[in-house]
Write a protein that holds these residues in place. Structure first.
Motif, mmCIF file in Angstrom:
data_model
loop_
_atom_site.group_PDB
_atom_site.id
_atom_site.type_symbol
_atom_site.label_atom_id
_atom_site.label_comp_id
_atom_site.label_asym_id
_atom_site.label_seq_id
_atom_site.Cartn_x
_atom_site.Cartn_y
_atom_site.Cartn_z
ATOM 1 N N LEU A 7 11.851 -2.997 11.283
ATOM 2 C CA LEU A 7 10.794 -1.469 10.944
ATOM 3 C C LEU A 7 10.199 -1.494 9.566
ATOM 4 N N GLN A 8 11.217 -2.438 8.022
ATOM 5 C CA GLN A 8 10.170 -2.929 6.932
ATOM 6 C C GLN A 8 9.239 -3.529 7.256
ATOM 7 N N GLN A 9 8.800 -4.579 8.048
ATOM 8 C CA GLN A 9 7.800 -4.934 8.928
ATOM 9 C C GLN A 9 6.885 -3.988 9.638
ATOM 10 N N SER A 10 7.086 -3.531 9.903
ATOM 11 C CA SER A 10 6.277 -2.660 10.627
ATOM 12 C C SER A 10 5.454 -1.885 9.893
ATOM 13 N N ALA A 11 6.603 -1.143 8.828
ATOM 14 C CA ALA A 11 6.029 -0.974 7.610
ATOM 15 C C ALA A 11 4.744 -1.372 7.135
ATOM 16 N N TYR A 12 5.254 -2.968 6.197
ATOM 17 C CA TYR A 12 4.127 -3.305 5.942
ATOM 18 C C TYR A 12 2.572 -3.864 6.683
ATOM 19 N N ARG A 13 2.786 -3.386 7.845
ATOM 20 C CA ARG A 13 1.485 -3.990 8.665
ATOM 21 C C ARG A 13 0.980 -3.137 8.856
ATOM 22 N N ILE A 14 1.657 -1.496 8.447
ATOM 23 C CA ILE A 14 0.607 -0.455 8.500
ATOM 24 C C ILE A 14 -0.339 -0.426 7.958
ATOM 25 N N ARG A 15 0.686 -0.900 6.116
ATOM 26 C CA ARG A 15 0.174 -0.383 4.488
ATOM 27 C C ARG A 15 -0.903 -1.619 4.754
ATOM 28 N N ARG A 16 -0.672 -2.438 5.167
ATOM 29 C CA ARG A 16 -1.601 -3.954 5.441
ATOM 30 C C ARG A 16 -2.424 -2.749 6.512
ATOM 31 N N TYR A 17 -2.893 -3.129 7.200
ATOM 32 C CA TYR A 17 -3.829 -2.643 8.379
ATOM 33 C C TYR A 17 -4.772 -1.418 7.792
ATOM 34 N N ALA A 18 -4.154 -1.147 7.209
ATOM 35 C CA ALA A 18 -4.288 0.562 6.591
ATOM 36 C C ALA A 18 -5.656 -0.077 5.621
ATOM 37 N N LEU A 19 -5.295 -0.439 4.128
ATOM 38 C CA LEU A 19 -5.676 -1.377 3.657
ATOM 39 C C LEU A 19 -7.475 -2.099 3.557
ATOM 40 N N ARG A 20 -7.010 -3.527 5.309
ATOM 41 C CA ARG A 20 -8.287 -4.191 5.771
ATOM 42 C C ARG A 20 -8.984 -3.382 6.336
ATOM 43 N N MET A 21 -8.659 -1.646 7.254
ATOM 44 C CA MET A 21 -9.769 -0.375 6.799
ATOM 45 C C MET A 21 -10.372 0.185 5.380
ATOM 46 N N GLY A 22 -9.754 0.178 5.410
ATOM 47 C CA GLY A 22 -10.515 0.976 3.461
ATOM 48 C C GLY A 22 -11.553 -0.077 2.960
ATOM 49 N N GLU A 23 -11.250 -1.180 3.258
ATOM 50 C CA GLU A 23 -11.742 -2.601 2.559
ATOM 51 C C GLU A 23 -13.567 -2.522 3.361
ATOM 52 N N VAL A 24 -12.625 -2.112 4.933
ATOM 53 C CA VAL A 24 -13.899 -2.157 5.235
ATOM 54 C C VAL A 24 -14.976 -1.338 5.140
ATOM 55 N N GLN A 25 -14.514 -0.333 4.430
ATOM 56 C CA GLN A 25 -15.746 1.311 4.406
ATOM 57 C C GLN A 25 -15.504 1.035 3.023
ATOM 58 N N GLY A 26 -14.813 0.664 2.289
ATOM 59 C CA GLY A 26 -14.697 1.109 0.792
ATOM 60 C C GLY A 26 -14.724 2.280 0.450
ATOM 61 N N GLN A 27 -13.385 2.988 1.433
ATOM 62 C CA GLN A 27 -13.444 3.891 1.412
ATOM 63 C C GLN A 27 -12.059 4.669 2.297
ATOM 64 N N GLY A 28 -11.584 5.181 2.002
ATOM 65 C CA GLY A 28 -10.627 5.608 3.190
ATOM 66 C C GLY A 28 -9.362 6.619 2.420
ATOM 67 N N ILE A 30 -6.616 6.643 1.961
ATOM 68 C CA ILE A 30 -5.422 5.586 0.983
ATOM 69 C C ILE A 30 -4.240 5.231 0.693
ATOM 70 N N GLY A 31 -4.383 6.687 0.110
ATOM 71 C CA GLY A 31 -2.624 6.798 -0.474
ATOM 72 C C GLY A 31 -1.877 8.141 0.404
ATOM 73 N N GLN A 32 -3.026 8.204 1.055
ATOM 74 C CA GLN A 32 -1.497 9.227 2.063
ATOM 75 C C GLN A 32 -0.968 8.160 3.285
ATOM 76 N N ALA A 33 -1.980 6.934 3.620
ATOM 77 C CA ALA A 33 -1.511 6.109 4.514
ATOM 78 C C ALA A 33 -0.823 5.473 4.134
ATOM 79 N N LEU A 34 -0.794 4.839 2.427
ATOM 80 C CA LEU A 34 0.462 4.560 2.195
ATOM 81 C C LEU A 34 1.733 4.667 1.888
ATOM 82 N N GLY A 35 1.960 5.947 1.949
ATOM 83 C CA GLY A 35 2.278 7.314 1.544
ATOM 84 C C GLY A 35 3.573 7.490 3.064
ATOM 85 N N TRP A 36 2.659 7.283 3.863
ATOM 86 C CA TRP A 36 2.824 8.200 5.105
ATOM 87 C C TRP A 36 3.404 6.938 6.360
ATOM 88 N N ALA A 37 2.825 5.233 6.141
ATOM 89 C CA ALA A 37 3.110 4.219 6.684
ATOM 90 C C ALA A 37 5.090 4.112 7.020
#
Length: 279
Positions: A7-28, A30-37
Motif C-alpha cells: 500500500l505504501q508503494q501504491s500511495a507513492y505511485r499515485i502521488r507520482r502519477y499525479a505530479l506527472r499529470m500536473g507537469e503535463v498541464q503545468g497545473q492541477g 496537486i495539493g489535494q491529490a498528494l493529501g488524498w493519495a
C-alpha cells in the motif's frame, strides 16, 4: 487485499502519477491529490472489489468522486488500479483526452459520476445504494467528498436519507484538509464538532489521520465489517501537499501554485523518499 508495504508503494505511485499529470498541464489540484493519495491507495488496492478490464462489471464496488476537481488524484488511482493505461497520463487535460481536468463520467472508464457541481455526490450515492440493495447486490458504494461540501444542504439531506433507509452498503469518505475556494473551511462555515453531527444524523462515525496508512486501513476494515444496519462515514484529517515538504509548508489555498521547475523537484523528492524506504 494488500500488505502495508504494498500500500505504501501504491500511495507513492499515485502521488507520482499525479505530479506527472500536473507537469503535463503545468497545473492541477496537486495539493489535494498528494493529501488524498493514501486514502485512494487503500480504497483501490485493499478495500474495493472491481475488474480492471471491465470497469462496468455489475458486481463492482462503486467509487463516486463528488469533488470533481480531485480528478488528477482519481486518475492516478485509476492508473494504479490498472483501469486506465499509464501512458494516457500524458494526455491529461488535452482535447479528446479521456482524462479531462474535472471528472466526467462520459469520458473516463471507472468514473461513476460527473463531478464539479459540489455537494451532489452523496445524494447520488444514496440512490445507487438503494438500487443495489433492491438488486440484492453485495456491492458497496463509496462517496469521496471534500470538507467544503459540508457547507451544502444537499449533503445533509442525503445524510438524513441514508440513515432513514439504513444504507449499510454506503461508506462516505470525507477529506478534511480545512481548505476551500474562499479560504479555510472551518472559517467559511464552521462544521465542528463534525463527528458528533454525523452521529446525530444516524451514521457510524470514525475520524482518523488520513495520511497514516495503518489507521486508514483499520478505518476501512471497520467500516466494512460493521454489523450495525446503518451508513458509515470516515472523516480523514489530511495535509495538502503531503509527501513533498516544500508543498506541505507552502501558503495554503484551494489551488497550490507550483512553478515549472518544481514539478520535477517534487517528483525527485517522492522518488528519493521511496528509495530510502526500500533500504
Amino acid at each position: 487485499m494488500s500488505d502495508l508495504s504494498t500500500l505504501q508503494q501504491s500511495a507513492y505511485r499515485i502521488r507520482r502519477y499525479a505530479l506527472r499529470m500536473g507537469e503535463v498541464q503545468g497545473q492541477g489540484y496537486i495539493g489535494q491529490a498528494l493529501g488524498w493519495a493514501d486514502v485512494l491507495a487503500v480504497a483501490y488496492k485493499h478495500a474495493m472489489a472491481y475488474e480492471p478490464a471491465d470497469p462496468q462489471w455489475e458486481g463492482r464496488d462503486r467509487f463516486l468522486l463528488s469533488h470533481g476537481h480531485y480528478a488528477i488524484a482519481f486518475y492516478a488511482a485509476l492508473i494504479e488500479a490498472g483501469i486506465v493505461p499509464e501512458e494516457e497520463l500524458e494526455t491529461y487535460g488535452s482535447d479528446d483526452s479521456r482524462l479531462p481536468m474535472s471528472g466526467m463520467a462520459t469520458y473516463t472508464p471507472g468514473m461513476e459520476m460527473s463531478g464539479g457541481s459540489l455537494g451532489q455526490g452523496l445524494s447520488i450515492a444514496v440512490g445507487m445504494a438503494l438500487g443495489l440493495r433492491l438488486k440484492n447486490s453485495h456491492a458497496v458504494v463509496y462517496n469521496s467528498m471534500s470538507d467544503g461540501e459540508l457547507d451544502e444542504g444537499s449533503t445533509w439531506e442525503a445524510a438524513m436519507g441514508a440513515a432513514h433507509h439504513r444504507l449499510s452498503n454506503l461508506i462516505c469518505l470525507v477529506d478534511i484538509n480545512n481548505q476551500q475556494a474562499d479560504g479555510p473551511s472551518g472559517k467559511i462555515m464552521g462544521f465542528e464538532p463534525l463527528a458528533d453531527k454525523w452521529a446525530a444524523f444516524g451514521w457510524h462515525v470514525q475520524r482518523v489521520n488520513g495520511n497514516d496508512l495503518p489507521a486508514v486501513v483499520a478505518a476501512f476494515d471497520a467500516a466494512r465489517a460493521l454489523a450495525e444496519d446503518k451508513p458509515r462515514v470516515i472523516l480523514f484529517d489530511t495535509l495538502m501537499g503531503k509527501g513533498v515538504p516544500f508543498l506541505e509548508t507552502r501558503d495554503k489555498n484551494h489551488f497550490i501554485r507550483v512553478d515549472p521547475p518544481e514539478w520535477q523537484q517534487a517528483i525527485a523528492h517522492v522518488d528519493s523518499t521511496q528509495t530510502e524506504g526500500a533500504l
